[in-house]
Design a protein around this motif. Structure first.
Motif, PDB file in Angstrom:
ATOM      1  N   ASN A 131     -12.515  30.978 -79.245  1.00 59.58           N
ATOM      2  CA  ASN A 131     -13.342  31.974 -78.799  1.00 59.58           C
ATOM      3  C   ASN A 131     -14.250  32.387 -79.885  1.00 59.58           C
ATOM      4  OD1 ASN A 131     -11.805  32.534 -76.420  1.00 59.58           O
ATOM      5  ND2 ASN A 131     -10.310  33.690 -77.694  1.00 59.58           N
ATOM      6  N   TRP A 132     -15.633  31.766 -79.535  1.00 56.29           N
ATOM      7  CA  TRP A 132     -16.616  31.834 -80.330  1.00 56.29           C
ATOM      8  C   TRP A 132     -17.381  33.256 -80.351  1.00 56.29           C
ATOM      9  CZ3 TRP A 132     -16.766  28.837 -84.482  1.00 56.29           C
ATOM     10  CH2 TRP A 132     -16.224  27.710 -84.494  1.00 56.29           C
ATOM     11  N   ILE A 133     -17.588  33.886 -81.715  1.00 57.24           N
ATOM     12  CA  ILE A 133     -18.801  35.047 -81.482  1.00 57.24           C
ATOM     13  C   ILE A 133     -20.039  34.502 -81.721  1.00 57.24           C
ATOM     14  CG2 ILE A 133     -19.093  37.453 -82.375  1.00 57.24           C
ATOM     15  CD1 ILE A 133     -16.314  37.214 -81.072  1.00 57.24           C
ATOM     16  N   CYS A 134     -20.068  33.501 -82.540  1.00 54.71           N
ATOM     17  CA  CYS A 134     -21.300  32.727 -82.890  1.00 54.71           C
ATOM     18  C   CYS A 134     -20.989  31.444 -83.106  1.00 54.71           C
ATOM     19  CB  CYS A 134     -22.031  33.391 -84.247  1.00 54.71           C
ATOM     20  SG  CYS A 134     -23.301  32.605 -84.752  1.00 54.71           S
TER      21      CYS A 134
ATOM     22  N   PHE B 111     -20.112  28.768 -85.844  1.00 54.69           N
ATOM     23  CA  PHE B 111     -20.382  29.607 -87.134  1.00 54.69           C
ATOM     24  C   PHE B 111     -19.217  30.743 -87.263  1.00 54.69           C
ATOM     25  CE2 PHE B 111     -22.238  32.544 -89.867  1.00 54.69           C
ATOM     26  CZ  PHE B 111     -22.878  32.015 -90.951  1.00 54.69           C
ATOM     27  N   LEU B 112     -19.360  31.575 -86.246  1.00 54.74           N
ATOM     28  CA  LEU B 112     -18.226  32.711 -86.647  1.00 54.74           C
ATOM     29  C   LEU B 112     -17.068  32.774 -85.247  1.00 54.74           C
ATOM     30  CD1 LEU B 112     -17.402  35.067 -88.174  1.00 54.74           C
ATOM     31  CD2 LEU B 112     -18.860  36.321 -86.895  1.00 54.74           C
ATOM     32  N   SER B 113     -15.986  32.680 -85.510  1.00 56.85           N
ATOM     33  CA  SER B 113     -15.034  32.948 -84.198  1.00 56.85           C
ATOM     34  C   SER B 113     -14.135  33.965 -84.341  1.00 56.85           C
ATOM     35  CB  SER B 113     -14.204  31.553 -84.195  1.00 56.85           C
ATOM     36  OG  SER B 113     -13.343  31.618 -85.339  1.00 56.85           O
ATOM     37  N   GLU B 114     -13.250  34.419 -83.544  1.00 56.20           N
ATOM     38  CA  GLU B 114     -12.434  35.476 -83.592  1.00 56.20           C
ATOM     39  C   GLU B 114     -11.378  35.189 -84.694  1.00 56.20           C
ATOM     40  OE1 GLU B 114     -10.230  36.025 -79.948  1.00 56.20           O
ATOM     41  OE2 GLU B 114     -12.023  36.684 -78.796  1.00 56.20           O
TER      42      GLU B 114
ATOM     43  N   ALA C 151     -14.231  39.275 -84.364  1.00 60.83           N
ATOM     44  CA  ALA C 151     -14.385  38.736 -85.599  1.00 60.83           C
ATOM     45  C   ALA C 151     -14.641  39.875 -86.702  1.00 60.83           C
ATOM     46  CB  ALA C 151     -15.595  37.899 -85.788  1.00 60.83           C
ATOM     47  N   MET C 152     -13.599  39.739 -87.814  1.00 62.84           N
ATOM     48  CA  MET C 152     -13.822  40.694 -88.877  1.00 62.84           C
ATOM     49  C   MET C 152     -14.602  39.734 -90.142  1.00 62.84           C
ATOM     50  SD  MET C 152     -10.431  43.031 -89.065  1.00 62.84           S
ATOM     51  CE  MET C 152     -11.672  44.054 -90.025  1.00 62.84           C
ATOM     52  N   LEU C 153     -15.644  40.234 -90.378  1.00 55.37           N
ATOM     53  CA  LEU C 153     -16.371  39.528 -91.491  1.00 55.37           C
ATOM     54  C   LEU C 153     -16.601  40.300 -92.686  1.00 55.37           C
ATOM     55  CD1 LEU C 153     -18.261  37.317 -92.200  1.00 55.37           C
ATOM     56  CD2 LEU C 153     -20.245  38.471 -91.598  1.00 55.37           C
TER      57      LEU C 153
ATOM     58  N   LEU D 231     -22.955  31.807 -99.854  1.00 56.48           N
ATOM     59  CA  LEU D 231     -24.445  31.923-100.162  1.00 56.48           C
ATOM     60  C   LEU D 231     -25.073  31.917-101.299  1.00 56.48           C
ATOM     61  CD1 LEU D 231     -27.001  32.821 -98.305  1.00 56.48           C
ATOM     62  CD2 LEU D 231     -26.739  35.216 -98.805  1.00 56.48           C
ATOM     63  N   TYR D 232     -25.941  31.244-101.302  1.00 59.64           N
ATOM     64  CA  TYR D 232     -26.700  30.956-103.001  1.00 59.64           C
ATOM     65  C   TYR D 232     -28.007  31.200-102.744  1.00 59.64           C
ATOM     66  CZ  TYR D 232     -22.420  28.461-104.248  1.00 59.64           C
ATOM     67  OH  TYR D 232     -20.850  28.248-104.452  1.00 59.64           O
ATOM     68  N   ARG D 233     -28.583  31.907-103.832  1.00 56.69           N
ATOM     69  CA  ARG D 233     -30.010  32.265-103.890  1.00 56.69           C
ATOM     70  C   ARG D 233     -30.745  31.859-105.162  1.00 56.69           C
ATOM     71  NH1 ARG D 233     -32.438  38.399-103.445  1.00 56.69           N
ATOM     72  NH2 ARG D 233     -34.929  37.874-104.025  1.00 56.69           N
ATOM     73  N   ASN D 234     -31.854  31.320-104.981  1.00 59.35           N
ATOM     74  CA  ASN D 234     -32.706  30.979-106.022  1.00 59.35           C
ATOM     75  C   ASN D 234     -34.169  31.534-105.659  1.00 59.35           C
ATOM     76  OD1 ASN D 234     -33.921  30.152-108.516  1.00 59.35           O
ATOM     77  ND2 ASN D 234     -33.639  27.800-108.092  1.00 59.35           N
ATOM     78  N   GLY D 235     -34.422  32.379-106.132  1.00 63.05           N
ATOM     79  CA  GLY D 235     -35.783  33.150-105.704  1.00 63.05           C
ATOM     80  C   GLY D 235     -35.892  33.464-104.084  1.00 63.05           C
ATOM     81  N   LYS D 236     -36.662  32.695-103.449  1.00 66.49           N
ATOM     82  CA  LYS D 236     -36.804  32.802-102.165  1.00 66.49           C
ATOM     83  C   LYS D 236     -35.889  31.849-101.198  1.00 66.49           C
ATOM     84  CE  LYS D 236     -41.354  35.341-101.958  1.00 66.49           C
ATOM     85  NZ  LYS D 236     -42.768  35.060-101.407  1.00 66.49           N
ATOM     86  N   GLN D 237     -35.370  30.822-102.115  1.00 64.88           N
ATOM     87  CA  GLN D 237     -34.831  29.719-101.344  1.00 64.88           C
ATOM     88  C   GLN D 237     -33.201  30.182-101.436  1.00 64.88           C
ATOM     89  OE1 GLN D 237     -36.664  27.577 -99.973  1.00 64.88           O
ATOM     90  NE2 GLN D 237     -38.388  28.967-100.706  1.00 64.88           N
ATOM     91  N   GLY D 238     -32.395  29.815-100.255  1.00 65.42           N
ATOM     92  CA  GLY D 238     -31.215  29.970-100.083  1.00 65.42           C
ATOM     93  C   GLY D 238     -30.415  28.828 -99.604  1.00 65.42           C
ATOM     94  N   LYS D 239     -29.320  28.785 -99.909  1.00 69.10           N
ATOM     95  CA  LYS D 239     -28.083  27.672 -99.385  1.00 69.10           C
ATOM     96  C   LYS D 239     -26.974  28.352 -98.819  1.00 69.10           C
ATOM     97  CE  LYS D 239     -29.819  24.212-102.654  1.00 69.10           C
ATOM     98  NZ  LYS D 239     -29.160  23.481-103.778  1.00 69.10           N
ATOM     99  N   LEU D 240     -26.575  28.121 -97.492  1.00 69.57           N
ATOM    100  CA  LEU D 240     -25.394  28.486 -96.949  1.00 69.57           C
ATOM    101  C   LEU D 240     -24.340  27.395 -96.705  1.00 69.57           C
ATOM    102  CD1 LEU D 240     -24.196  31.260 -95.850  1.00 69.57           C
ATOM    103  CD2 LEU D 240     -24.877  30.657 -93.615  1.00 69.57           C
ATOM    104  N   TYR D 241     -23.269  27.749 -97.305  1.00 68.34           N
ATOM    105  CA  TYR D 241     -22.084  26.633 -97.011  1.00 68.34           C
ATOM    106  C   TYR D 241     -21.043  27.452 -96.239  1.00 68.34           C
ATOM    107  CZ  TYR D 241     -24.155  23.877-100.710  1.00 68.34           C
ATOM    108  OH  TYR D 241     -24.947  23.172-101.522  1.00 68.34           O
ATOM    109  N   ALA D 242     -20.458  26.679 -95.342  1.00 64.52           N
ATOM    110  CA  ALA D 242     -19.527  27.152 -94.460  1.00 64.52           C
ATOM    111  C   ALA D 242     -18.415  26.096 -94.396  1.00 64.52           C
ATOM    112  CB  ALA D 242     -20.010  27.102 -93.187  1.00 64.52           C
ATOM    113  N   GLU D 243     -17.037  26.709 -94.355  1.00 63.14           N
ATOM    114  CA  GLU D 243     -15.942  26.287 -94.166  1.00 63.14           C
ATOM    115  C   GLU D 243     -14.883  26.912 -93.527  1.00 63.14           C
ATOM    116  OE1 GLU D 243     -12.417  25.001 -97.488  1.00 63.14           O
ATOM    117  OE2 GLU D 243     -14.198  24.074 -97.972  1.00 63.14           O
ATOM    118  N   GLY D 244     -14.116  26.210 -92.533  1.00 58.82           N
ATOM    119  CA  GLY D 244     -13.560  27.003 -91.518  1.00 58.82           C
ATOM    120  C   GLY D 244     -12.453  26.334 -90.763  1.00 58.82           C
ATOM    121  N   LYS D 245     -11.403  26.940 -90.204  1.00 55.88           N
ATOM    122  CA  LYS D 245     -10.495  26.102 -89.378  1.00 55.88           C
ATOM    123  C   LYS D 245     -11.018  25.782 -87.849  1.00 55.88           C
ATOM    124  CE  LYS D 245      -6.721  28.894 -91.597  1.00 55.88           C
ATOM    125  NZ  LYS D 245      -5.901  29.915 -91.403  1.00 55.88           N
TER     126      LYS D 245
END
Length: 365
Positions: A79-82, A85-88, A224-226, A260-274
Motif C-alpha cells: 500500500n504505497w502512499i508515494c 518511496f513511502l508506504s504505509e 504512513a508516519m514519517l 538527506l545530505y546537503r552541501n550548499g544548494k546541492q543535496g543527496k537523498l538515500y533510501a533504504e526500506g523493507k
C-alpha cells in the motif's frame, strides 16, 4: 478513591483491561501494561502464572502456516502512499541540522494532498496530511509555509503535541476519527514526540518498542508516519542508516529510512526500506521562490557523468593518445573503476581504442 480489584473479581477485571490492549499495542507493551495494572489495582496481586493465563486467554489465536501453503497464495500488494518511496507504516527521514529535512517533508506532504508526483518522479495517492511541526513556533511555521508557498486545503498543521506516552497518540487517534481520509502524519521532530526512556531501562529494547507501537498505529489507520529525525555526530559512510540517531532497535522496527545530505544548494537523498526500491540515492538541488528541492537524477548516473568528463578531459590534455595504464596513473583511480567506465564510453561511441591507445571517437570531433 483509587480503583481496586479484589477477590475473584481480580481475574475478570484484569482480563477486560488486557483484552482492550490487544489491537492497540504490541505484545511487549501489553505485557508491561498487564503487569503494571496488576501491581496498581489488584489486592492482592495475581501470580505470574495467573497473569500468563490471562494473557493467553485474551489474546488472538496465532495462525501457523506451512511454507508451501504460504507460497501458494500471492503476497498482498504494497500500500504505497508515494510509489516506491513511502508506504504505509513507520519511516524515518534523518539528516544533520539545516540539511533541509523539513522542506523535503513539507514538499512530500503537499504532493500527497494534491495527488501529484513527489519531486516530479514518485506518484502519490491523494489524501489529507497532518504536519506536526513540534520544533516551530506559530511564527516560524508561518514563515516556512510562506517560503515554500504551500497553502493547501487538506494539509493540516499543528505546532504543539504531547509526547506519545502522555496523550500524544490519543490526540492523534481523536483527530484521525474526524479525518478518515488522512494518508500521512509527519512528526517534525521525532525527539519532541517519542517517549522518554528511563536511565535504568534498555535503550535498544525501549526504542524498538516505541517504533513498534508507532508502526502498529500506522498500520491500524492505514497511513504512513514519517518521523523527521537527526543523525549521530560520529563518522559514517554516506548513506549509512547506522548514522541515524538512536539504537538499531529504532531503525530495525521501522519500514523505511531516508538520509538527506546537503552541501550548499546541492543535496543527496538515500533510501533504504523493507518495501521501497533501494538504489544508490538521488541528487537534489535546493531552489528558491518557492523554497523547494528539485530532482536532478540518480546519483549513479550523475557520478558517471562526472567521471566521464574527467576521463575525457585527461585524454584531451594528453599530447598522444594514452594507454589504459597512463589514464589510471593520471587520474589516480583504481584500474577496474576506470576500465569499466572507459568500456562503457567506447560502447556509447564516446571513445575509441586503437593499438591499446584511447582517444575521442572521430564522430565527436
Amino acid at each position: 478513591m483509587q480503583l481496586q480489584f479484589t477477590g475473584p473479581n481480580r481475574h475478570q477485571k484484569l482480563s477486560e483491561r488486557c483484552r482492550s490492549y490487544w489491537g492497540q499495542y504490541d505484545i511487549p507493551h501489553i505485557i508491561d501494561a498487564l503487569s503494571s495494572d496488576n501491581k496498581k489495582y489488584c489486592v492482592p496481586p495475581l501470580t505470574k502464572e495467573e497473569l500468563s493465563a490471562i494473557f493467553l486467554e485474551t489474546g488472538p489465536d496465532i495462525k501457523y502456516q506451512d511454507a508451501i501453503d504460504i507460497l501458494k497464495v500471492p503476497p498482498p500488494s504494497v500500500n504505497w502512499i508515494c510509489e516506491n518511496f513511502l508506504s504505509e507504516g513507520l519511516c524515518y527521514l534523518a539528516g544533520k541540522p539545516r540539511a533541509g529535512k523539513s522542506i523535503l517533508a513539507l514538499q512530500l506532504s503537499a504532493s500527497i494532498v494534491m495527488g501529484v508526483p513527489f519531486l516530479g518522479k514518485y506518484p502519490t495517492v491523494q489524501g489529507e496530511v497532518l504536519y506536526c511541526a513540534l520544533e516551530d513556533s506559530r511564527q516560524r511555521l508561518h514563515r516556512r509555509l510562506h517560503a515554500t508557498q504551500i497553502n493547501l486545503p487538506g494539509l493540516y498543521c499543528v505546532s504543539s503535541l504531547p509526547r506519545m506516552d502522555v496523550g500524544g497518540l490519543i490526540m492523534l487517534e481523536k483527530w484521525l476519527s474526524l479525518h478518515p481520509d488522512c494518508h500521512c502524519i509527519v512528526i517534525d521532530t521525532f525527539a519532541r514526540f517519542c517517549s522518554i526512556i528511563p536511565k535504568h531501562r534498555s535503550v535498544y529494547q525501549d526504542e524498538s518498542m516505541v517504533s513498534a507501537e508507532l508502526q502498529t498505529f500506522a498500520f491500524r489507520h492505514k497511513l504512513a508516519m514519517l518521523m523527521v529525525h537527526h543523525q549521530n555526530k560520529g563518522k559514517y559512510t554516506e548513506g549509512d542508516t547506522f548514522s541515524i540517531s538512536g539504537s538499531l532497535g529504532r531503525i530495525g522496527a521501522s519500514d523505511g529510512s531516508y538520509l538527506l545530505y546537503r552541501n550548499g544548494k546541492q543535496g543527496k537523498l538515500y533510501a533504504e526500506g523493507k518495501e521501497s526500491e533501494e538504489g544508490e540515492g538521488i541528487g537534489l538541488t535546493l531552489c528558491k521562490d518557492p523554497l523547494r528541492w528539485d530532482y536532478v537524477g540518480e546519483l549513479s548516473i550523475i557520478q558517471q557523468s562526472s567521471q566521464r568528463q574527467e576521463i575525457l578531459r585527461f585524454i584531451e590534455d594528453c599530447e598522444n593518445s594514452p594507454t589504459m595504464q597512463e589514464i589510471v596513473d593520471g587520474l589516480k583511480k583504481h584500474r577496474s573503476t576506470v576500465q569499466t567506465m572507459v568500456d562503457k564510453m567506447i560502447k556509447a561511441g564516446v571513445l575509441q581504442v586503437e593499438n591499446k591507445r584511447y582517444s575521442k571517437a572521430s564522430s565527436l570531433f
